[in-house]
Enzyme design. Structure first.
Site, PDB file in Angstrom:
ATOM      1  N   PRO B  68       0.838  -1.194   0.000  1.00  0.00           N
ATOM      2  CA  PRO B  68       0.000   0.000   0.000  1.00  0.00           C
ATOM      3  C   PRO B  68       0.879   1.252   0.000  1.00  0.00           C
ATOM      4  O   PRO B  68       1.939   1.260   0.654  1.00  0.00           O
ATOM      5  CB  PRO B  68      -0.805  -0.125   1.306  1.00  0.00           C
ATOM      6  CG  PRO B  68      -0.093  -1.131   2.135  1.00  0.00           C
ATOM      7  CD  PRO B  68       0.688  -2.003   1.214  1.00  0.00           C
ATOM      8  N   HIS B  69       0.461   2.285  -0.734  1.00  0.00           N
ATOM      9  CA  HIS B  69       1.319   3.465  -0.845  1.00  0.00           C
ATOM     10  C   HIS B  69       0.502   4.707  -1.155  1.00  0.00           C
ATOM     11  O   HIS B  69      -0.587   4.618  -1.715  1.00  0.00           O
ATOM     12  CB  HIS B  69       2.387   3.252  -1.924  1.00  0.00           C
ATOM     13  CG  HIS B  69       1.854   2.808  -3.249  1.00  0.00           C
ATOM     14  ND1 HIS B  69       1.472   1.502  -3.488  1.00  0.00           N
ATOM     15  CD2 HIS B  69       1.599   3.478  -4.388  1.00  0.00           C
ATOM     16  CE1 HIS B  69       1.042   1.396  -4.727  1.00  0.00           C
ATOM     17  NE2 HIS B  69       1.089   2.574  -5.301  1.00  0.00           N
ATOM     18  N   ALA B  70       1.068   5.847  -0.809  1.00  0.00           N
ATOM     19  CA  ALA B  70       0.381   7.109  -1.084  1.00  0.00           C
ATOM     20  C   ALA B  70       1.364   8.269  -0.987  1.00  0.00           C
ATOM     21  O   ALA B  70       2.336   8.207  -0.241  1.00  0.00           O
ATOM     22  CB  ALA B  70      -0.747   7.330  -0.082  1.00  0.00           C
TER      23      ALA B  70
END
Lengths: 131, 153
Positions: B68-70
């Site tokens: 997961p990344h942002a």
């Protein structure tokens, strides 16, 4: 016309120039975008011979560039509100693309106009769009 | 520029036994841990940014891995976190398998190149089956960090 799932096939960092068109096309048709970067084994051997560099070094470089390109596209697609799925595979582009078409029910293939595109045009079971 | 993933992952950002079984709860567990260790200022905004991404793409990349990344200004610098789940968490991976190794990456909006480089490095590292096996067997955060240090190039 409905295009639910599109696969964008990349084999080279220079393929970056077609990614914007691919994102726009997916936005227009509200398509899901599978992005596949293929590290072509044959190309690495040819490059190693030409440049006198080790195959392993070239593979690492191409793989790293491939992942960077994939995440750059994802970033653009995200801004456009497009669902994406990123993939990196080793092998022969035409063979791997056929596997993806069957596995994920892809409706169309997007690829840069070059040799791989020509081979896919004649053998693919779904439309191939050369960008 | 040579970016080392291990330099951005702190031992306190590593959860050896994740409790959550569901994606959003798993993200919250990771974010709460980072907030508790002052790696993230605005946990709520950070979690929203991660959840927004999850709605648009499958961050479960297969082989039991999720990244997961942002990019969000809820974080001040590029940060990494890691969690291991024995039961697995459904990150809607394309191969349909649950994720057992979960790496979270976030960066401020203006650090796009570092962020992309970190994602690429981590993805390449986790393609190696031997690294995945070692991470599954690691017994503590220091061991996790050593595996990454030894295997990143």
């Amino acid at each position: 016309m409905k295009i639910k799932k599109v696969i964008l096939v990349l084999t080279d960092i220079n393929d970056q120039d077609i990614t914007q068109a691919a994102v726009q096309l997916c936005k227009r048709f509200k398509s899901k975008l599978f992005v596949l970067f293929v590290v072509e084994t044959g190309r690495i051997s040819r490059l190693a011979r030409l440049t006198q560099k080790k195959s392993d070094t070239l593979r690492k470089k191409i793989e790293d560039e491939g992942w960077q390109l994939l995440y750059l596209i994802e970033d653009d697609a995200d801004k456009a509100g497009i669902w994406t799925s990123l993939h990196l595979e080793d092998g022969i582009a035409t063979t791997i693309v056929k596997k993806y078409i069957d596995a994920y029910g892809v409706d169309a293939v997007l690829i840069k106009r070059k040799n791989e595109a020509t081979r896919l045009f004649v053998s693919s079971t779904v439309p191939v769009i050369g960008l | 520029m040579v970016l080392k993933i291990s330099e951005f992952l702190r031992p306190e950002a590593i959860i050896m036994q994740m409790k959550s079984r569901e994606k959003i709860a798993a993200l919250k567990e990771l974010v709460d841990n980072m907030v508790a260790h002052e790696a993230v200022e605005n946990g709520e905004e950070f979690q929203k940014a991660l959840a927004k991404r999850e709605n648009l793409e499958s961050t479960g990349i297969g082989d039991g891995i999720a990244i997961p990344h942002a990019r969000t200004d809820a974080v001040k610098d590029l940060i990494l976190a890691f969690a291991r789940s024995a039961e697995g968490v459904d990150f809607s991976a394309i191969d349909g398998k649950p994720s057992h190794l979960i790496f979270l990456i976030a960066s401020p909006i203006n650090k796009k190149s570092e962020y992309i480089m970190a994602l690429a490095k981590l993805s390449r590292l986790l393609r190696k089956q031997e690294v995945r096996q070692l991470l599954k067997k690691a017994s503590n955060p220091e061991e996790v960090l050593n595996i990454i240090k030894k295997n990143e190039e």
